[in-house]
Scaffold this motif. Sequence first.
Motif, PDB file in Angstrom:
ATOM      1  N   GLY A  27       6.063  -5.092   0.786  1.00 25.19           N
ATOM      2  CA  GLY A  27       6.199  -3.783   1.659  1.00 25.19           C
ATOM      3  C   GLY A  27       7.477  -3.084   1.825  1.00 25.19           C
ATOM      4  O   GLY A  27       7.642  -2.203   1.954  1.00 25.19           O
ATOM      5  N   ALA A  28       8.332  -4.374   2.446  1.00 25.38           N
ATOM      6  CA  ALA A  28       9.738  -3.978   2.793  1.00 25.38           C
ATOM      7  C   ALA A  28      10.536  -3.122   1.570  1.00 25.38           C
ATOM      8  O   ALA A  28      11.294  -2.059   1.854  1.00 25.38           O
ATOM      9  N   ALA A  29      10.369  -3.619   0.696  1.00 20.79           N
ATOM     10  CA  ALA A  29      10.961  -3.198  -0.697  1.00 20.79           C
ATOM     11  C   ALA A  29      10.304  -1.804  -1.115  1.00 20.79           C
ATOM     12  O   ALA A  29      11.421  -0.914  -1.320  1.00 20.79           O
ATOM     13  N   ALA A  30       9.084  -1.700  -1.111  1.00 24.57           N
ATOM     14  CA  ALA A  30       8.320  -0.274  -1.122  1.00 24.57           C
ATOM     15  C   ALA A  30       9.024   0.706  -0.133  1.00 24.57           C
ATOM     16  O   ALA A  30       9.193   1.955  -0.747  1.00 24.57           O
ATOM     17  N   GLU A  31       8.938   0.370   1.024  1.00 26.08           N
ATOM     18  CA  GLU A  31       9.421   1.341   1.973  1.00 26.08           C
ATOM     19  C   GLU A  31      10.870   1.560   2.019  1.00 26.08           C
ATOM     20  O   GLU A  31      11.403   2.765   2.002  1.00 26.08           O
ATOM     21  N   ALA A  32      11.721   0.717   1.687  1.00 22.37           N
ATOM     22  CA  ALA A  32      13.114   0.999   1.144  1.00 22.37           C
ATOM     23  C   ALA A  32      13.245   2.030   0.169  1.00 22.37           C
ATOM     24  O   ALA A  32      14.073   3.007   0.326  1.00 22.37           O
ATOM     25  N   LEU A  33      12.569   1.873  -0.968  1.00 28.40           N
ATOM     26  CA  LEU A  33      12.638   2.743  -2.037  1.00 28.40           C
ATOM     27  C   LEU A  33      12.241   4.214  -1.558  1.00 28.40           C
ATOM     28  O   LEU A  33      12.859   5.010  -1.703  1.00 28.40           O
ATOM     29  N   LEU A  34      11.070   4.087  -0.916  1.00 29.88           N
ATOM     30  CA  LEU A  34      10.490   5.672  -0.399  1.00 29.88           C
ATOM     31  C   LEU A  34      11.370   6.163   0.461  1.00 29.88           C
ATOM     32  O   LEU A  34      11.432   7.532   0.504  1.00 29.88           O
ATOM     33  N   SER A  35      11.677   5.482   1.399  1.00 30.05           N
ATOM     34  CA  SER A  35      12.576   5.947   2.261  1.00 30.05           C
ATOM     35  C   SER A  35      13.740   6.634   2.074  1.00 30.05           C
ATOM     36  O   SER A  35      14.333   7.728   2.145  1.00 30.05           O
TER      37      SER A  35
ATOM     38  N   ASP B   8       0.797  -1.090   0.266  1.00 33.69           N
ATOM     39  CA  ASP B   8      -0.015  -0.003   0.127  1.00 33.69           C
ATOM     40  C   ASP B   8       0.922   1.109   0.065  1.00 33.69           C
ATOM     41  O   ASP B   8       1.263   1.508   0.810  1.00 33.69           O
ATOM     42  N   ILE B   9       1.133   1.685  -1.281  1.00 40.48           N
ATOM     43  CA  ILE B   9       2.091   2.962  -1.256  1.00 40.48           C
ATOM     44  C   ILE B   9       1.733   4.085  -0.639  1.00 40.48           C
ATOM     45  O   ILE B   9       2.571   4.670  -0.053  1.00 40.48           O
ATOM     46  N   GLY B  10       0.258   4.606  -0.416  1.00 42.78           N
ATOM     47  CA  GLY B  10      -0.023   5.596   0.205  1.00 42.78           C
ATOM     48  C   GLY B  10      -0.009   5.646   1.449  1.00 42.78           C
ATOM     49  O   GLY B  10       0.803   6.528   2.262  1.00 42.78           O
ATOM     50  N   ALA B  11      -0.316   4.401   2.246  1.00 42.26           N
ATOM     51  CA  ALA B  11       0.100   4.192   3.611  1.00 42.26           C
ATOM     52  C   ALA B  11       1.490   4.236   3.974  1.00 42.26           C
ATOM     53  O   ALA B  11       1.978   5.090   4.986  1.00 42.26           O
ATOM     54  N   ILE B  12       2.367   3.802   2.985  1.00 44.92           N
ATOM     55  CA  ILE B  12       3.982   3.516   3.171  1.00 44.92           C
ATOM     56  C   ILE B  12       4.322   5.152   3.222  1.00 44.92           C
ATOM     57  O   ILE B  12       5.052   5.635   4.102  1.00 44.92           O
ATOM     58  N   ALA B  13       3.870   5.969   2.258  1.00 41.20           N
ATOM     59  CA  ALA B  13       4.311   7.150   2.004  1.00 41.20           C
ATOM     60  C   ALA B  13       4.028   8.218   3.291  1.00 41.20           C
ATOM     61  O   ALA B  13       4.842   8.917   3.679  1.00 41.20           O
ATOM     62  N   ARG B  14       2.754   7.767   3.827  1.00 37.54           N
ATOM     63  CA  ARG B  14       2.337   8.962   4.725  1.00 37.54           C
ATOM     64  C   ARG B  14       3.120   8.476   5.963  1.00 37.54           C
ATOM     65  O   ARG B  14       3.544   9.486   7.055  1.00 37.54           O
ATOM     66  N   THR B  15       3.252   7.229   6.237  1.00 39.12           N
ATOM     67  CA  THR B  15       4.106   6.946   7.450  1.00 39.12           C
ATOM     68  C   THR B  15       5.372   7.361   7.495  1.00 39.12           C
ATOM     69  O   THR B  15       6.035   7.675   8.241  1.00 39.12           O
ATOM     70  N   LEU B  16       6.167   7.429   6.190  1.00 41.20           N
ATOM     71  CA  LEU B  16       7.303   7.639   6.130  1.00 41.20           C
ATOM     72  C   LEU B  16       7.485   9.336   6.391  1.00 41.20           C
ATOM     73  O   LEU B  16       8.496   9.751   6.967  1.00 41.20           O
ATOM     74  N   ALA B  17       6.445   9.983   5.992  1.00 43.70           N
ATOM     75  CA  ALA B  17       6.408  11.421   6.000  1.00 43.70           C
ATOM     76  C   ALA B  17       6.608  11.686   7.458  1.00 43.70           C
ATOM     77  O   ALA B  17       7.243  12.633   7.970  1.00 43.70           O
ATOM     78  N   ASP B  18       5.735  10.989   8.340  1.00 42.87           N
ATOM     79  CA  ASP B  18       5.873  11.148   9.673  1.00 42.87           C
ATOM     80  C   ASP B  18       6.901  10.859  10.515  1.00 42.87           C
ATOM     81  O   ASP B  18       7.296  11.471  11.312  1.00 42.87           O
ATOM     82  N   GLU B  19       7.469   9.943  10.098  1.00 42.85           N
ATOM     83  CA  GLU B  19       8.761   9.539  10.656  1.00 42.85           C
ATOM     84  C   GLU B  19       9.852  10.318  10.369  1.00 42.85           C
ATOM     85  O   GLU B  19      10.796  10.522  11.311  1.00 42.85           O
TER      86      GLU B  19
ATOM     87  N   GLY C  57      12.887  24.539   3.235  1.00 42.55           N
ATOM     88  CA  GLY C  57      11.577  24.570   2.607  1.00 42.55           C
ATOM     89  C   GLY C  57      10.840  23.251   2.811  1.00 42.55           C
ATOM     90  O   GLY C  57      10.905  22.565   3.885  1.00 42.55           O
ATOM     91  N   THR C  58       9.551  23.162   1.876  1.00 41.62           N
ATOM     92  CA  THR C  58       8.792  22.069   2.049  1.00 41.62           C
ATOM     93  C   THR C  58       9.307  20.741   0.920  1.00 41.62           C
ATOM     94  O   THR C  58       9.431  21.169  -0.223  1.00 41.62           O
ATOM     95  N   ILE C  59       9.376  19.781   1.433  1.00 39.54           N
ATOM     96  CA  ILE C  59       9.575  18.528   0.511  1.00 39.54           C
ATOM     97  C   ILE C  59       8.240  18.027   0.260  1.00 39.54           C
ATOM     98  O   ILE C  59       7.596  17.689   1.290  1.00 39.54           O
ATOM     99  N   GLU C  60       7.948  18.120  -1.082  1.00 35.75           N
ATOM    100  CA  GLU C  60       6.523  17.715  -1.307  1.00 35.75           C
ATOM    101  C   GLU C  60       6.375  16.268  -2.119  1.00 35.75           C
ATOM    102  O   GLU C  60       7.392  16.028  -3.055  1.00 35.75           O
ATOM    103  N   THR C  61       6.064  15.073  -1.430  1.00 31.24           N
ATOM    104  CA  THR C  61       5.562  13.863  -1.960  1.00 31.24           C
ATOM    105  C   THR C  61       4.257  13.833  -2.271  1.00 31.24           C
ATOM    106  O   THR C  61       3.198  13.942  -1.723  1.00 31.24           O
ATOM    107  N   THR C  62       4.153  13.423  -3.744  1.00 29.87           N
ATOM    108  CA  THR C  62       2.905  13.250  -4.213  1.00 29.87           C
ATOM    109  C   THR C  62       2.704  11.811  -5.051  1.00 29.87           C
ATOM    110  O   THR C  62       3.458  11.281  -5.516  1.00 29.87           O
ATOM    111  N   VAL C  63       1.597  10.904  -4.549  1.00 28.47           N
ATOM    112  CA  VAL C  63       1.486   9.570  -4.687  1.00 28.47           C
ATOM    113  C   VAL C  63       0.120   9.615  -5.734  1.00 28.47           C
ATOM    114  O   VAL C  63      -0.956  10.192  -5.132  1.00 28.47           O
TER     115      VAL C  63
END
Length: 87
Positions: A52-60, A15-26, A73-79
């Motif tokens: 999920g581990a591969a997607a998380e590694a890529l996005l992180s 779930d790319i959206g959930a992973i992206a949101r979680t990483l943005a918070d972390e 400034g702001t880092i914008e991540t758009t999925v």
Amino acid sequence: MLWLGESAPADERADIGAIARTLADEFAPLAAQRRQAIACTVLADLSWPMPGAAAEALLSNLLLNAIQHGSPGTIETTVNADAVVVT
């Protein structure tokens, strides 16, 4: 990435959206130390055919690169349905 992809079942989906949101918070506290903020916009609920581990590694990796090499400034991540864009 290839190793993570090869070692997982072919039907696993991330779930790319959930992973992206979680990483943005972390990563928010680290970004704040560099006078940056992370904005994460998910335009579509989607999953990618990968572990999920591969997607998380890529996005992180993308977010950490943006933090380390970006200006204040702001880092914008758009999925969306086609891509993950980090600017």
